[in-house]
Design an enzyme around this catalytic site. Structure first.
Site, PDB file in Angstrom:
ATOM      1  N   ARG A 208       0.849  -1.213   0.000  1.00  0.00           N
ATOM      2  CA  ARG A 208       0.000   0.000   0.000  1.00  0.00           C
ATOM      3  C   ARG A 208       0.874   1.249   0.000  1.00  0.00           C
ATOM      4  NH1 ARG A 208      -3.566  -3.345   3.260  1.00  0.00           N
ATOM      5  NH2 ARG A 208      -2.413  -2.755   5.127  1.00  0.00           N
ATOM      6  N   PHE A 224     -10.144  -6.971  -6.350  1.00  0.00           N
ATOM      7  CA  PHE A 224     -10.227  -7.694  -5.071  1.00  0.00           C
ATOM      8  C   PHE A 224      -9.879  -6.715  -3.943  1.00  0.00           C
ATOM      9  CE2 PHE A 224      -8.898 -10.523  -8.463  1.00  0.00           C
ATOM     10  CZ  PHE A 224      -9.783 -11.581  -8.365  1.00  0.00           C
ATOM     11  N   ASP A 246     -14.843  -5.490  -5.937  1.00  0.00           N
ATOM     12  CA  ASP A 246     -14.867  -6.636  -5.026  1.00  0.00           C
ATOM     13  C   ASP A 246     -16.240  -7.265  -5.130  1.00  0.00           C
ATOM     14  OD1 ASP A 246     -12.918  -7.456  -2.442  1.00  0.00           O
ATOM     15  OD2 ASP A 246     -14.993  -8.151  -2.261  1.00  0.00           O
ATOM     16  N   CYS A 335      -1.214 -14.920  -2.168  1.00  0.00           N
ATOM     17  CA  CYS A 335      -1.033 -15.270  -0.755  1.00  0.00           C
ATOM     18  C   CYS A 335      -1.193 -16.769  -0.552  1.00  0.00           C
ATOM     19  CB  CYS A 335      -2.000 -14.481   0.121  1.00  0.00           C
ATOM     20  SG  CYS A 335      -3.721 -14.707  -0.316  1.00  0.00           S
TER      21      CYS A 335
HETATM   22  N1  SAH Z   1      -6.711  -5.975  -1.382  1.00  0.00           N
HETATM   23  C1  SAH Z   1      -7.329  -6.118  -0.069  1.00  0.00           C
HETATM   24  C2  SAH Z   1      -7.430  -7.542   0.374  1.00  0.00           C
HETATM   25  C3  SAH Z   1      -8.087  -8.486  -0.596  1.00  0.00           C
HETATM   26  S1  SAH Z   1      -8.667  -9.981   0.081  1.00  0.00           S
HETATM   27  C4  SAH Z   1      -6.585  -5.258   0.944  1.00  0.00           C
HETATM   28  O1  SAH Z   1      -5.433  -4.863   0.710  1.00  0.00           O
HETATM   29  O2  SAH Z   1      -7.135  -4.985   2.008  1.00  0.00           O
HETATM   30  C5  SAH Z   1      -9.541 -10.684  -1.243  1.00  0.00           C
HETATM   31  C6  SAH Z   1     -10.849 -10.028  -1.585  1.00  0.00           C
HETATM   32  O3  SAH Z   1     -11.306 -10.618  -2.797  1.00  0.00           O
HETATM   33  C7  SAH Z   1     -11.974 -10.203  -0.593  1.00  0.00           C
HETATM   34  O4  SAH Z   1     -12.411  -8.934  -0.194  1.00  0.00           O
HETATM   35  C8  SAH Z   1     -13.096 -10.957  -1.365  1.00  0.00           C
HETATM   36  O5  SAH Z   1     -14.400 -10.435  -1.087  1.00  0.00           O
HETATM   37  C9  SAH Z   1     -12.734 -10.657  -2.785  1.00  0.00           C
HETATM   38  N2  SAH Z   1     -13.093 -11.645  -3.818  1.00  0.00           N
HETATM   39  C10 SAH Z   1     -12.935 -12.984  -3.795  1.00  0.00           C
HETATM   40  N3  SAH Z   1     -13.255 -13.530  -4.986  1.00  0.00           N
HETATM   41  C11 SAH Z   1     -13.618 -12.503  -5.800  1.00  0.00           C
HETATM   42  C12 SAH Z   1     -14.025 -12.408  -7.167  1.00  0.00           C
HETATM   43  N4  SAH Z   1     -14.097 -13.490  -7.956  1.00  0.00           N
HETATM   44  N5  SAH Z   1     -14.288 -11.186  -7.667  1.00  0.00           N
HETATM   45  C13 SAH Z   1     -14.192 -10.085  -6.904  1.00  0.00           C
HETATM   46  N6  SAH Z   1     -13.802 -10.119  -5.615  1.00  0.00           N
HETATM   47  C14 SAH Z   1     -13.516 -11.301  -5.065  1.00  0.00           C
END
Ligand code: SAH
Length: 392
Positions: A208, A224, A246, A335
């Site tokens: 970030r 995501f 998301d 991850c």
């Molecule tokens: N980038 C974020 C963390 C992401 S965690 C941060 O830095 O805080 C992964 C996220 O992907 C979750 O919020 C989940 O709701 C979302 N997610 C999972 N599968 C998905 C999909 N197919 N399309 C969109 N979002 C998705």
């Protein structure tokens, strides 16, 4: 004094640095979860360990202990928590979010402790720590800055492997539904009871910061996004605008609220959608971005899922590279414990193979220093973050 003796084959692995053992790696062990002294057959001291009789992973080492006497639970947790907190001192602003305990790396196998300002959230993944929860809580109250609340977010699947139930339990203090942390000048809302994991993804702090520093004037796509940690960091770094995608409308509502609270509301667009579908749609529309963040959940949660997971990473990154403007940057993450960096980079190479521009690896990032990696336990290095750039 309870001593568990490693058999000769297991002791060889221990001498190579391995801290995890199965029940048949040891001569015998107690019937109940316990803190044990571990030795080899010749009596060489391997330090302390958590013994979990119901788990396949029956013995996890927890570091040495001075004097050779087995400590009480109170003395053990007090010392380990004190040391773990001291290691994070450089990150420990009063309103910071910081991981105080990162499992075996801090000599506390299976235990995660995250502090969000004056709220502490734990994940207990070892039967012994669960059994001695009182000692753990006392140590946290003493060393983690007298928290307003200590919450157990024990609603995660691997608890089952230790024979422990999944539950969310208030361990100390009063219910705190939401708490504000500050990261890089940005106010972020963390919801300990309902957020993902312990409430927030602290591990991505370095990425970030990178995004904030490289965002000026850029059109940003945060895929995501969860609560928009990357999108908001980009906007606070001067991005032209940011789109957060998301599947969770609830997470996006929090992103929008945090954007408003930070005076960044006009720059943020959120869309509740499947990231794959949305990327195809954006490409069809001819949309272009200068900075794309790809931070999906683990696609390969087990060894069996690796092949499918790799295909997922490849397709996703190929799609992301196709909406990149000339000079654009992709910050792409995995991850998955079971996909190590060389494999992930190989997948990125495949994703980039047939594009009409060169895709260049500019940086490798990872989790912050509050998520240290133990060299003896490669599994503790789970977050891969690769920064790619489009060279025309
Ligand atoms: N980038 C974020 C963390 C992401 S965690 C941060 O830095 O805080 C992964 C996220 O992907 C979750 O919020 C989940 O709701 C979302 N997610 C999972 N599968 C998905 C999909 N197919 N399309 C969109 N979002 C998705």
């Amino acid at each position: 004094m309870t001593t568990v003796v490693l058999n000769d084959r297991a002791a060889k692995l221990w001498r190579k640095g391995r801290p995890w053992f199965f029940a048949d790696d040891v001569q015998s062990g107690p019937d109940l979860p316990a803190l044990v002294s571990v030795t080899d057959t010749r009596g060489h001291d391997a330090g302390l360990g958590f013994w979990s009789p119901r788990s396949r992973l029956a013995l996890r080492l927890c570091g040495s202990w001075p004097g050779g006497e087995l400590p009480t639970a109170e003395a053990f947790f007090d010392a380990r928590i004190r040391d773990a907190v001291a290691r994070r001192a450089p990150l420990a602003g009063a309103d910071a979010g910081v991981r105080l305990v990162h499992g075996e790396v801090d000599g506390l196998a299976g235990l995660v402790v995250d502090r969000y300002a004056d709220v502490v959230v734990v994940q207990v993944g070892a039967a012994y720590a669960e059994q001695e929860c009182g000692a753990l809580v006392a140590a946290l109250e003493h060393h983690a800055g007298a928290p307003r609340m200590i919450l157990a977010r024990n609603d995660f699947a691997v608890r089952g492997l230790e024979g422990l139930p999944q539950e969310v339990r208030l361990l100390a203090g009063r219910r705190v539904e939401s708490v504000r942390i500050v990261e890089g000048g940005l106010g972020i809302t963390v919801r300990p009871f309902t957020g993902h994991k312990t409430g927030f993804y602290l591990d991505q702090r370095p990425a970030r910061a990178f995004v904030r520093e490289h965002a000026r004037g850029r059109r940003v796509l945060d895929l995501f996004s969860y609560q928009g940690g990357f999108a908001l960091s980009a906007l606070s770094g001067g991005a032209a605008h940011a789109t957060a995608i998301d599947q969770s409308a609830d997470a996006l509502a929090q992103a929008q609220a945090d954007a408003e609270a930070n005076g960044l509301g006009s720059g943020l667009t959120t869309r509740s959608a499947n990231a794959f579908t949305e990327l195809r749609e954006l490409r069809k529309q001819g949309a272009e971005f200068d900075l794309v963040i790809v931070d999906p959940p683990a696609f390969a949660k087990s060894r069996r899922e690796v092949d499918g997971g790799l295909r997922g990473y490849r397709d996703l990154n190929r799609l992301a590279l196709r909406v990149l403007a000339p000079g654009g940057v992709v910050v792409t993450c995995s991850c998955s414990h079971h996909v190590q960096l060389p494999r992930f980079e190989d997948i990125l190479r495949q994703a980039a193979a047939d594009l009409p521009f060169r895709v260049v690896l500019r940086h490798r990032l990872g989790a912050g220093s509050d998520h240290p990696v133990w060299l003896g336990l490669p599994e503790s290095e789970y977050l891969k973050v690769v920064v790619l750039e489009r060279f025309d």
